[in-house]
Design an enzyme around this catalytic site. Structure first.
Site, PDB file in Angstrom:
ATOM      1  N   TYR A 272       0.836  -1.212   0.000  1.00  0.00           N
ATOM      2  CA  TYR A 272       0.000   0.000   0.000  1.00  0.00           C
ATOM      3  C   TYR A 272       0.867   1.257   0.000  1.00  0.00           C
ATOM      4  O   TYR A 272       0.702   2.151  -0.833  1.00  0.00           O
ATOM      5  CB  TYR A 272      -0.928  -0.007   1.220  1.00  0.00           C
TER       6      TYR A 272
HETATM    7  N1  LIG Z   1      -8.087   7.256   6.833  1.00  0.00           N
HETATM    8  C1  LIG Z   1      -6.780   7.375   7.072  1.00  0.00           C
HETATM    9  O1  LIG Z   1      -6.323   7.300   8.213  1.00  0.00           O
HETATM   10  C2  LIG Z   1      -5.816   7.620   5.939  1.00  0.00           C
HETATM   11  C3  LIG Z   1      -4.450   7.731   6.246  1.00  0.00           C
HETATM   12  C4  LIG Z   1      -3.550   7.958   5.207  1.00  0.00           C
HETATM   13  C5  LIG Z   1      -4.013   8.107   3.908  1.00  0.00           C
HETATM   14  N2  LIG Z   1      -5.354   7.979   3.644  1.00  0.00           N
HETATM   15  C6  LIG Z   1      -5.804   8.133   2.260  1.00  0.00           C
HETATM   16  O2  LIG Z   1      -6.885   9.045   2.250  1.00  0.00           O
HETATM   17  C7  LIG Z   1      -7.845   8.640   1.284  1.00  0.00           C
HETATM   18  C8  LIG Z   1      -9.202   8.473   1.941  1.00  0.00           C
HETATM   19  O3  LIG Z   1      -9.113   7.459   2.943  1.00  0.00           O
HETATM   20  P1  LIG Z   1     -10.412   6.892   3.660  1.00  0.00           P
HETATM   21  O4  LIG Z   1      -9.983   6.363   4.969  1.00  0.00           O
HETATM   22  O5  LIG Z   1     -11.501   7.903   3.581  1.00  0.00           O
HETATM   23  O6  LIG Z   1     -10.754   5.644   2.712  1.00  0.00           O
HETATM   24  P2  LIG Z   1     -12.158   5.110   2.150  1.00  0.00           P
HETATM   25  O7  LIG Z   1     -11.914   3.734   1.634  1.00  0.00           O
HETATM   26  O8  LIG Z   1     -13.223   5.284   3.174  1.00  0.00           O
HETATM   27  O9  LIG Z   1     -12.448   6.096   0.942  1.00  0.00           O
HETATM   28  C9  LIG Z   1     -11.881   5.934  -0.348  1.00  0.00           C
HETATM   29  C10 LIG Z   1     -13.010   5.976  -1.351  1.00  0.00           C
HETATM   30  O10 LIG Z   1     -12.433   5.888  -2.673  1.00  0.00           O
HETATM   31  C11 LIG Z   1     -13.345   5.154  -3.474  1.00  0.00           C
HETATM   32  N3  LIG Z   1     -12.586   4.610  -4.606  1.00  0.00           N
HETATM   33  C12 LIG Z   1     -11.575   3.702  -4.575  1.00  0.00           C
HETATM   34  N4  LIG Z   1     -11.129   3.454  -5.810  1.00  0.00           N
HETATM   35  C13 LIG Z   1     -11.859   4.226  -6.651  1.00  0.00           C
HETATM   36  C14 LIG Z   1     -11.869   4.416  -8.077  1.00  0.00           C
HETATM   37  N5  LIG Z   1     -11.036   3.730  -8.863  1.00  0.00           N
HETATM   38  N6  LIG Z   1     -12.754   5.282  -8.603  1.00  0.00           N
HETATM   39  C15 LIG Z   1     -13.625   5.974  -7.803  1.00  0.00           C
HETATM   40  N7  LIG Z   1     -13.657   5.829  -6.462  1.00  0.00           N
HETATM   41  C16 LIG Z   1     -12.794   4.963  -5.899  1.00  0.00           C
HETATM   42  C17 LIG Z   1     -13.887   4.065  -2.548  1.00  0.00           C
HETATM   43  O11 LIG Z   1     -15.139   3.557  -2.991  1.00  0.00           O
HETATM   44  C18 LIG Z   1     -13.992   4.821  -1.220  1.00  0.00           C
HETATM   45  O12 LIG Z   1     -15.305   5.299  -0.994  1.00  0.00           O
HETATM   46  C19 LIG Z   1      -7.333   7.350   0.658  1.00  0.00           C
HETATM   47  O13 LIG Z   1      -6.661   7.678  -0.547  1.00  0.00           O
HETATM   48  C20 LIG Z   1      -6.355   6.840   1.693  1.00  0.00           C
HETATM   49  O14 LIG Z   1      -5.350   6.036   1.113  1.00  0.00           O
HETATM   50  C21 LIG Z   1      -6.260   7.747   4.634  1.00  0.00           C
END
Ligand SMILES: NC(=O)c1ccc[n+]([C@@H]2O[C@H](COP(=O)([O-])OP(=O)(O)OC[C@H]3O[C@@H](n4cnc5c(N)ncnc54)[C@H](O)[C@@H]3O)[C@@H](O)[C@H]2O)c1
Length: 301
Positions: A139
């Site tokens: 990841y």
């Molecule tokens: N939550 C955390 O602590 C955290 C920490 C570091 C980085 N991030 C990054 O922040 C972002 C949001 O994280 P989150 O926790 O809200 O995750 P999440 O999984 O709740 O949200 C990501 C969304 O992206 C959508 N998605 C995935 N692939 C897609 C595609 N090809 N086309 C359209 N939509 C798509 C999914 O359906 C999902 O609703 C992510 O990129 C994650 O890697 C999150």
């Protein structure tokens, strides 16, 4: 202003979309509702948004009349070894490359959601942005590849490295959510390894404020850590949630999870100096909000 939010039905993206709307901006909410966790939860997150269902790995974004793209769509979670890996490549690397193509054609700013996972077991703590990236999960490697793509495309972009975000709507695979669900349902909670691994926990409202400031105020090409002020180990976090909920957790220790780093601790000097952002919500305030959301989900069933 009119902004595209990708991943708008996800945990952070839905809070970001709500905050932009509340601040008077227009939001084009894009998500394809992947089944990484229950899409019904994502539909709940996106209530109040006019969702455009688009898979960014095989469709272009229409950015006509758009002032900026918050690119949060992606495949999160460090347990990304084995058969899961192609999904990480598709939903992180390929989707981001397509978003950058569209943004570069349209000449609009992108704020990209990267991750503290790119640091792996970091060279030093607190970890500043110029620490050597050395991810230990597939990841983290896909997120680092996305950061390189952002740079290679040379678009007007700001990269944010989020450190473990928590709050209402947190993903069901994340620590606090798993602890809350187990406390609520009286089920056994599996702690990976000793439970001494610790994180800079970031309240979602704080993460959203940093994200909006990045779009509206950051210089082009900026890169910032977005991390909470409170660090806690898994064991400490469980104790805090037990206190907040007034319940006790049945814990079982299992093997350490591959890809799980020992510690994250953000140095947020750069974003504080350049954007005036620093985390405001301590765990003592954020965790009760998280618990009341998680326990209310039962009542709603
Ligand atoms: N939550 C955390 O602590 C955290 C920490 C570091 C980085 N991030 C990054 O922040 C972002 C949001 O994280 P989150 O926790 O809200 O995750 P999440 O999984 O709740 O949200 C990501 C969304 O992206 C959508 N998605 C995935 N692939 C897609 C595609 N090809 N086309 C359209 N939509 C798509 C999914 O359906 C999902 O609703 C992510 O990129 C994650 O890697 C999150």
């Amino acid at each position: 202003m009119r902004y595209v939010v990708t991943g708008a039905a996800g945990f952070v993206g839905s809070h970001l979309s709500d905050a932009l709307l509340a601040g008077g901006d227009e939001v084009v909410a894009v998500d394809c509702l992947t089944d990484y966790y229950d899409p019904a939860e994502k539909e709940e997150n996106a209530l109040g948004l006019d969702l455009v269902r688009l898979d960014l790995a095989d469709a272009d974004l229409d950015l006509d009349g758009v002032d900026g793209v918050f690119h949060l769509a992606g495949q999160p979670g460090v347990r990304s070894f084995g058969d899961a890996f192609p999904l990480y490549v598709r939903r992180n690397v390929i989707a981001t490359q397509r978003v950058l193509e569209s943004a570069s054609r349209a000449g609009v700013r992108v704020v990209f959601a990267s991750s503290s996972s790119i640091y792996g077991n970091a060279e030093r703590y607190p970890t500043p942005e110029d620490a050597r990236p050395q991810p230990i999960s597939p990841y983290g490697i896909t997120k680092l590849a996305c950061e390189h793509l952002v740079r290679a495309y040379g678009v007007d972009a700001v990269t944010l490295r989020y450190f473990t975000v928590y709050g209402p709507r947190q993903r069901p695979d994340m620590l606090f959510r798993r602890v809350c669900d187990a406390l609520r349902d009286g089920t056994t909670f599996e702690v990976y390894g000793s439970g001494a691994q610790s994180r800079s926990f970031t309240e979602v409202g704080d993460a959203v404020a940093a994200t909006i400031a990045a779009m509206k105020e950051a210089p082009a090409g900026a890169l910032y850590n977005v991390g909470g002020g409170d660090e806690a180990s898994v064991v400490e976090a469980i104790a805090l949630l037990e206190r907040v909920s007034g319940r006790s957790l049945d814990v079982r220790r299992v093997d350490p999870a591959r890809g799980d780093v020992a510690r994250t601790k953000a140095d947020v000097t750069r974003i504080r100096d350049e954007l005036g952002w620093s985390p405001r919500v301590p765990l003592a305030d954020g965790l009760p909000r998280m618990w009341s959301w998680a326990s209310a989900r039962v009542a709603a069933r």
